[in-house]
Design an enzyme around this catalytic site. Structure first.
Site, short mmCIF file in Angstrom:
data_model
loop_
_atom_site.label_atom_id
_atom_site.label_comp_id
_atom_site.label_asym_id
_atom_site.label_seq_id
_atom_site.Cartn_x
_atom_site.Cartn_y
_atom_site.Cartn_z
N ASP A 13 -6.98 -8.30 -0.83
CA ASP A 13 -6.89 -6.88 -0.43
C ASP A 13 -6.12 -6.06 -1.47
O ASP A 13 -5.47 -5.07 -1.13
CB ASP A 13 -6.22 -6.74 0.94
CG ASP A 13 -6.86 -7.62 2.00
OD1 ASP A 13 -8.09 -7.54 2.14
OD2 ASP A 13 -6.14 -8.38 2.66
N GLY A 17 -12.39 -4.05 -5.18
CA GLY A 17 -13.68 -3.40 -5.09
C GLY A 17 -13.82 -2.23 -6.03
O GLY A 17 -14.80 -2.12 -6.78
N GLY A 40 -14.12 -8.86 2.50
CA GLY A 40 -14.92 -7.67 2.21
C GLY A 40 -14.22 -6.72 1.27
O GLY A 40 -13.02 -6.79 1.05
N HIS A 41 -14.99 -5.82 0.68
CA HIS A 41 -14.42 -4.75 -0.13
C HIS A 41 -15.30 -3.52 -0.01
O HIS A 41 -16.48 -3.61 0.31
CB HIS A 41 -14.27 -5.18 -1.59
CG HIS A 41 -15.51 -5.75 -2.20
ND1 HIS A 41 -15.78 -7.09 -2.20
CD2 HIS A 41 -16.55 -5.16 -2.82
CE1 HIS A 41 -16.94 -7.31 -2.79
NE2 HIS A 41 -17.43 -6.15 -3.17
N VAL A 298 -11.33 -5.10 5.77
CA VAL A 298 -12.71 -4.60 5.76
C VAL A 298 -13.60 -5.43 6.68
O VAL A 298 -14.44 -4.90 7.41
CB VAL A 298 -13.27 -4.61 4.32
CG1 VAL A 298 -14.76 -4.25 4.32
CG2 VAL A 298 -12.49 -3.63 3.44
N ARG A 302 -8.45 -6.38 11.02
CA ARG A 302 -7.08 -6.76 11.36
C ARG A 302 -6.06 -5.96 10.56
O ARG A 302 -6.26 -5.68 9.38
CB ARG A 302 -6.86 -8.26 11.09
CG ARG A 302 -7.54 -9.17 12.09
CD ARG A 302 -7.18 -10.62 11.84
NE ARG A 302 -7.75 -11.12 10.59
CZ ARG A 302 -7.61 -12.38 10.17
NH1 ARG A 302 -6.90 -13.24 10.88
NH2 ARG A 302 -8.18 -12.78 9.05
N ASP A 332 0.03 5.31 -5.61
CA ASP A 332 0.23 6.57 -4.88
C ASP A 332 0.79 6.36 -3.48
O ASP A 332 1.38 7.28 -2.90
CB ASP A 332 -1.08 7.35 -4.80
CG ASP A 332 -2.23 6.52 -4.24
OD1 ASP A 332 -2.56 5.49 -4.85
OD2 ASP A 332 -2.78 6.90 -3.20
N SER A 412 -4.61 2.33 -11.09
CA SER A 412 -5.43 3.07 -10.12
C SER A 412 -4.53 3.96 -9.27
O SER A 412 -3.52 3.50 -8.74
CB SER A 412 -6.20 2.09 -9.24
OG SER A 412 -6.82 2.77 -8.16
N SER A 414 -5.97 6.30 -6.83
CA SER A 414 -6.65 6.72 -5.60
C SER A 414 -7.88 5.84 -5.42
O SER A 414 -8.26 5.12 -6.36
CB SER A 414 -7.06 8.20 -5.65
OG SER A 414 -8.39 8.35 -6.12
#
Length: 429
Positions: A13, A17, A40-41, A298, A302, A332, A412, A414
């Site tokens: 997480d 992605g 997931g992403h 994703v 959870r 951020d 990164s 955002s």
């Protein structure tokens, strides 16, 4: 021209992605090399969100995307995810998607066994997604898995299923469950065979040919290195190797083809499910990070556990995955905090250590040793150059580099792919 492996440097997480999507525009081939549809992403492109858990991210860019032999494939989920992307206007054909013919399949018996084990009151709860990933890998190493290529040989499929069920039905009898008939599994497989077989290939050969032709290959890791079956917080780990070295074994392309390892690293720490988490915050700061960072899984939805940045575990991952540089994400989220803490070491039984011990007991006993840095009131959201960042934010990033022993290659600010500061192009030799 270097090929690039993307690996999560924490417990998953980390924001892989977005970074994979950013890199996939520069890549020619994108490869999934481990895991299944348990992690997931989300990709956000032109305001449209694409949620993927099995298919490589390159599909939404029209790039050749490969599911390697190190991935366990749920054929029904594969079909559903393909159809979902098509419904969003993405063209998914064998021209842009290949599946390793020697990839093992996830079956209904795997999902049921996974759920039964996790839901049991006895034993250790690992916090799995109950999607059959672990049991499928068990059958792979037990040499009884049904692989994608087996769907092309109906005449030999039955004895393979019989052998598989000899094992699973013995487990089911011990758990008081009804046995599964061979015909049930055969029907399950034949019902989906025609929809997955057009995509199968010898992906090791495909990748070797593309590499020799000068293609840029991006290896897309799932989850995080601290969930690695060998190097993670065992037994609270996943069922595959998630460190960068798995990119070679899980794709069939030799390790010399890997040129750069990029570790995706969140500016704080999160974890889903059970297991040790030395810097976890069960207070208003933890709630602040979870709320502002939208920390929900994703795949499962959870709520993620949140805590301060742990330089100890990331430094360890830098070594076990051979990370050349990191992509620091979600800086951020820290905007507005008066002070920010970084875990620089642990205390274990009265002694200071600079690593995460291997034993479950010791992992549960370690206490974080923090350094406190001043926060910043200005926003970093949307920054696209170092000059856009507050001075204290820059100091925070630089201190992380010092503590983990690896430079920040990308930053990164955002979820939007354009809000990225590039320091070092991983694809550049």
């Amino acid at each position: 021209m270097a090929n690039v492996v993307v690996v999560g440097s924490q417990w998953g997480d980390e924001g892989k992605g977005k970074i994979v999507d950013w890199l996939s525009e520069r890549a020619d081939v994108i490869v999934r090399y481990q895991g299944g549809h348990n992690a997931g992403h989300t990709l956000v492109i032109d305001g449209v969100s694409y949620k993927l858990s099995l298919l490589p991210s390159g599909l939404v860019r029209g790039k050749l995307s490969v599911i390697g032999n190190g991935v366990v494939v749920d054929p029904h989920h594969f079909v559903a995810e393909v159809e979902k992307l098509r419904g969003q206007g993405i063209d998914v054909t064998p021209d842009v998607l290949r599946v390793a013919e020697n990839a093992p399949l996830i079956l209904s018996i795997h999902r049921e066994l996974d759920a039964m084990r996790e839901g049991s009151n006895s034993g250790l709860k690992i916090g799995t997604t109950k999607r059959g990933i672990g049991p499928a890998y068990e059958d792979k190493v037990g040499r009884r898995a049904i692989r994608v290529i087996d769907l092309t040989e109906p005449e030999t499929l039955r004895p393979k299923v019989e052998r598989l069920l000899a094992h699973h039905n013995s487990l089911r009898r011990g758990m008081g469950l009804e046995e599964i008939a061979v015909e049930t599994i055969l029907t399950e497989l034949t019902s989906v065979a025609d929809q997955i077989l057009p995509y199968i290939d010898q992906v090791w050969r495909v990748l070797d040919e593309r590499r020799k032709a000068g293609a840029r290959i991006l290896f897309e890791g799932a989850q995080g290195a601290l969930l690695d079956n060998d190097h993670g917080t065992y037994p609270f780990v996943t069922s595959s190797n998630t460190v960068a070295g798995q990119a070679a074994a899980g794709s069939g392309l030799g390790p010399t083809a890997i040129g750069y390892v990029l570790g995706i690293t969140k500016a704080y720490t999160t974890r889903v499910g059970e297991g040790p988490f030395p810097t976890e915050l069960n207070d208003e700061i933890g709630e602040f990070l979870g709320t502002k960072g939208h920390e929900f899984g994703v795949v499962t939805g959870r709520k993620r556990r949140c805590g301060w940045f742990d330089a100890v575990i990331v430094r360890q991952t830098v070594r076990t995955s051979g990370i050349n540089g990191i992509a620091l994400t979600k800086l951020d989220v820290l905007d507005g905090l008066e002070e920010i803490k970084i875990c620089v070491a642990y205390e274990l039984d009265g002694k200071r250590i600079d690593y995460l011990p291997s034993s479950m007991g010791a992992q549960a006993r370690v206490k974080p040793i923090y350094e406190t840095l001043p926060g910043w009131s200005e926003t970093t959201a949307g920054a696209r150059s170092w000059n856009d960042l507050p001075a204290q934010a820059v100091k925070y990033v630089r201190h992380i580099e010092e503590l983990i022993g690896a430079p920040v290659a990308m930053l990164s600010t955002s979820p939007e792919r354009e809000d990225t500061i590039l320091v070092t192009d991983p694809f550049h030799d």
